[in-house]
Design an enzyme around this catalytic site. Structure first.
Site, short mmCIF file in Angstrom:
data_model
loop_
_atom_site.label_atom_id
_atom_site.label_comp_id
_atom_site.label_asym_id
_atom_site.label_seq_id
_atom_site.Cartn_x
_atom_site.Cartn_y
_atom_site.Cartn_z
CG ASN A 363 -1.74 1.29 1.30
OD1 ASN A 363 -2.67 1.46 0.50
ND2 ASN A 363 -1.41 2.20 2.21
CD GLU A 364 -1.23 6.02 0.10
OE1 GLU A 364 -0.59 6.64 0.94
OE2 GLU A 364 -2.30 6.44 -0.40
CG ASN A 418 -4.69 4.15 -1.66
OD1 ASN A 418 -5.43 3.30 -2.14
ND2 ASN A 418 -3.74 3.86 -0.79
CE1 TYR A 424 -4.92 14.41 4.45
CE2 TYR A 424 -5.16 12.60 2.92
CZ TYR A 424 -5.10 13.08 4.21
OH TYR A 424 -5.21 12.21 5.26
CD1 TRP A 498 -8.72 6.50 4.99
CD2 TRP A 498 -8.45 4.34 4.44
NE1 TRP A 498 -7.83 5.96 5.86
CE2 TRP A 498 -7.66 4.62 5.57
CE3 TRP A 498 -8.48 3.03 3.95
CZ2 TRP A 498 -6.87 3.65 6.18
CZ3 TRP A 498 -7.68 2.08 4.56
CH2 TRP A 498 -6.89 2.40 5.66
CE LYS A 519 -8.61 11.34 5.13
NZ LYS A 519 -7.59 11.31 6.21
C1 GCB Z 1 -3.73 6.77 2.69
C2 GCB Z 1 -3.25 5.59 3.44
C3 GCB Z 1 -4.05 5.36 4.70
C4 GCB Z 1 -4.29 6.69 5.39
C5 GCB Z 1 -5.08 7.59 4.47
C6 GCB Z 1 -5.37 8.96 5.05
O1 GCB Z 1 -3.53 6.91 1.52
O2 GCB Z 1 -3.21 4.42 2.67
O3 GCB Z 1 -3.35 4.48 5.51
O4 GCB Z 1 -4.93 6.53 6.60
O5 GCB Z 1 -4.36 7.78 3.30
O6 GCB Z 1 -6.36 9.11 5.75
O7 GCB Z 1 -4.60 9.88 4.80
#
Ligand code: GCB
Length: 724
Positions: A363-364, A418, A424, A498, A519
């Site tokens: 992931n990322e 993602n 953001y 998310w 979130k």
């Molecule tokens: C993401 C990550 C996750 C974070 C989320 C966030 O891309 O994969 O683990 O919690 O962003 O809320 O920024």
């Protein structure tokens, strides 16, 4: 036959020389891991338990089985080291037969300290330490299904569809000599025997099996394997399987059993307020029931292997699962063995589950930079996952700054991005543009939106939602935009919110809630469903309901207030103070403009469903609804900071500032200074492109770990020296 003795009670827990009795599951970070400051205890703690010699037949073996100890464990019995394990999310077993005496003490040294070889180390969630899942004492006869194959059940059962029939591939690993292994396949509910087979390996063909068909009919078969010695059954293991086919099609999206089945997904982190990661079965079940209540049909079990019970429940509830290992946010040069071990465990322990659609590699992972070594490890993990389970594709969840021409896209079979446009940075619509551009560049790669979301804390309420305000209203508005984007893109194989639940990330400090990622569509304690939950419910669930939004936005200064109602029914009647106000026919989202005076009771009626909220007219906006620090936006409007001709200022966009090498250097250093999480994002070309329309002021306003007014002035002074 084997005996399983639960081992949850009467443990003593020692942290920094203080000893307390505890019952498992347990974590030492339930409080300090969720209160912000990135200062939760990361070190070694010790769990001990006394037990008497169990009833062990001659030749039998005794194991301790741990379903999850974070992050590393050393297991001693009677002061002898019997085994150790790295990685906090998978089952492992330790054999203790030869060290047992009449009275025994097991001591488990558990540590969650910083490591350069055990994943995860850098991520936006708390790494709670402890023996936080169940422990069992297992006694198995000498002839038994293997206990030593990466924590797996010792048998393998995978089904594969071939036309209308299913082939069930069976395999068993038995320790010791045996006469025969018999597999019995039954319908799980009725117990009706469907087929039998024999051998270390066997293939059973089921003509026209009852399919496992997602949430509408998650039908399961049960495979029971028995091993015989001298005519008697020595050991038995059983697990559930389902017959289904999954296709990730780059144009048509996701297909279940040959039919289009768009994945309406959410991600789930396991932790919960007050408990950390130490959860009961009821808590796991409640989470999945909430997910089903909302109408989701898929769940990303992020960012690590979840409790075995969770995969069982997903099988039973028909939820399609994305499973992943915690190879996340950064590649560690010394971490390969651990990532590979966690992949072996994830697959060996869970491959029989009907619900699992793919194995995700990372992931990322490029969030801290890309390297050749990182690429090679992905190639290796990908091969490994395919070798262990040729029946499922591999997957990867990319960070938004990974460019479309990265070689990493060649590795996994299916891809997810993602994306956080609209939170953001940028606007929600940019998510759609990004996905379309990637799809155009990689038309043959199945693509999903593996994360998207916006934080909301219930205290913050507004009639005028804006990105970054942490209000319940902005979150709902954001998700409304994304639902549209997903619906318009049938090529996507899925979307995953998310997150389903707020969760702890001790390094965070934003939205007035230190240590929390907000979130979630449901609060951290699982008690309150935010408005956005009902938005999804309207779109995804068939269970009739009606929900009036804004029940926490009570004091309203506006003369005419907007009342939003979500329902999956075709019409809504709104009553104001008991009088019929208006009836509307529509779909999912209904809005009413209601003149406000005094105290107002609102009722929404949709068929037999009703909902009620109470609001009131006030003279001035209630300051308690506005996140402190948000007033900086007004300050910015009032006090205009210097903007000298030909030079940059905080009112300029990143695109303008990056017009010169000094400007780029300025941005690079700013990004190095941190972003309120424990992940440092490099400011490379892609990042530049993503942020080009953001003003510097809007970036600073989003930071909660600094004095914004001061920071704006300081940065403005620095920018005023950089020529445009
Ligand atoms: C993401 C990550 C996750 C974070 C989320 C966030 O891309 O994969 O683990 O919690 O962003 O809320 O920024």
């Amino acid at each position: 036959m084997r005996t399983i003795i639960p081992f949850q009670d009467q443990w003593m827990f020692t942290k920094e020389d203080v000893c307390t009795p505890v019952t498992l599951p347990h974590t030492w970070n339930a409080v300090d891991g969720a209160d912000g400051g990135n200062d939760y205890y990361r070190g070694t703690c010790v769990y001990t338990k006394q037990f008497e010699m169990p009833d062990v037949q001659l030749g039998s073996l005794v194991y301790l089985e741990f379903l999850g100890v974070n992050s590393s464990a050393k297991v001693y019995v009677n002061d002898l080291l019997c085994g150790s394990h790295d990685g906090g999310y998978s089952t492992f077993r330790v054999e203790i037969t030869d060290v047992l005496e009449e009275h025994n003490t097991v001591r488990v040294e558990v540590n969650n300290e910083i490591s350069d070889r055990v994943y995860p180390q850098r991520a936006d969630f708390t790494f709670y330490g402890g023996i936080y899942r169940d422990v069992n004492l297992l006694i198995v006869p000498s002839c038994h299904f293997s206990m030593d194959r990466d924590g797996s059940p010792g048998i393998l059962a995978i089904s594969k569809m071939k036309g209308k029939s299913a082939q069930i591939f069976l395999r068993a690993v038995v320790d010791d000599l045996y006469d025969k292994i018999v597999y019995r396949i039954t319908e799980d509910d009725s117990g009706t025997v469907i087929a039998e087979a024999e051998g270390e390996r066997a293939v059973v063909k089921l003509e026209k099996p009852h399919l496992w068909n997602g949430v509408s009919d998650p039908f399961l078969y049960r495979v029971t394997a028995s091993v015989y010695q001298d005519g008697a059954v020595m050991d038995e293991v059983s697990l559930c399987i389902g017959c289904r086919s999954f296709v990730f099609d780059p144009k048509k999206g996701f297909l279940l059993n040959g039919k289009s089945y768009p994945l309406h997904g959410v991600s789930r982190h396991q932790d919960r307020e007050g408990f950390g990661n130490a959860l009961t079965k009821e808590m796991h079940r409640e989470d999945l029931e909430l997910i089903r209540e909302m109408g989701a049909n898929a769940v990303r079990l992020a960012h690590y292997q979840h409790d075995p019970y969770v995969y069982d429940l997903c099988d039973r509830m028909g939820l399609i699962v994305w499973a992943e290992i915690p190879y996340i946010s950064e590649h560690m040069t010394k971490g390969n063995l651990n990532a590979e071990q966690q992949m072996c465990e994830l697959i060996h322990q869970n491959e029989h589950h009907a619900c699992i659609a793919c194995w995700a590699l990372s992931n990322e992972i490029t969030a801290s930079g890309y390297s050749e070594e990182l690429y090679r490890e992905h190639v290796y993990l990908n091969e490994l996952a395919h070798a262990l389970d040729p029946s499922r594709p591999t997957a990867i969840a990319n960070a938004f700054m990974l460019p479309a021409d990265s070689p990493l896209h060649e590795v996994a079979d299916v891809i997810g991005y993602n994306l956080y446009f609209g939170w953001y940075l940028g606007t929600a619509d940019q998510n759609g543009e990004f996905l379309d551009a990637f799809h155009a560049a990689h038309p043959d790669k199945p693509l999903a939106l593996t994360e998207y979301g916006a934080d909301a804390f219930l205290k913050w309420q507004t009639a005028d939602p804006k990105r970054g305000d942490y209000t319940e209203q902005y979150q709902a508005e954001f998700h409304r935009a994304i639902l549209k984007i997903l619906a318009e893109r049938p090529y996507l194989w899925g979307g995953f919110v998310w997150n389903m639940f707020d969760f702890a990330a001790d390094a965070r400090n934003e939205g007035g809630m230190p240590g929390r990622n907000g979130k979630g569509l449901v609060t951290f304690d699982r008690k309150i469903r935010k408005d956005a939950f009902y938005l999804y419910k309207a779109y995804w669930s068939e269970e009739p309901f009606v929900h009036i939004c804004g029940r926490r936005y009570i004091d309203r200064p506006e003369e005419i207030t907007t009342v939003t109602v979500y329902t999956n029914r075709p019409s809504v009647t709104l009553l104001v103070n008991g009088k019929r106000f208006s009836e509307q026919i529509g779909r999912y989202i209904f809005t009413f403009l209601v003149p406000l005076e005094g105290e107002v009771v609102l009722n929404a009626v949709s068929g037999t469903c009703t909902d009620e909220i109470r609001i009131r007219k006030v003279e001035t906006a209630n300051p308690d609804y506005i996140l402190p620090g948000q007033e900086i936006v007004n300050w910015l409007d009032r006090e205009v900071l210097p903007q000298p001709e030909g030079y940059c200022s905080i009112y300029d966009t990143v695109g303008t500032i990056c017009g010169s090498s000094d400007g780029i250097a300025f941005m690079e250093s700013l990004m190095q200074e941190g972003n309120g999480t424990n992940i440092q994002v490099p400011f490379d070309e892609t990042m530049q492109e993503m942020m080009k329309n953001e003003t510097l002021a809007s970036i600073v306003i989003r930071r909660n770990d600094i004095n914004k007014e001061e920071a704006l002035k300081v940065l403005n002074r620095r920018l005023n020296r950089i020529a445009k």
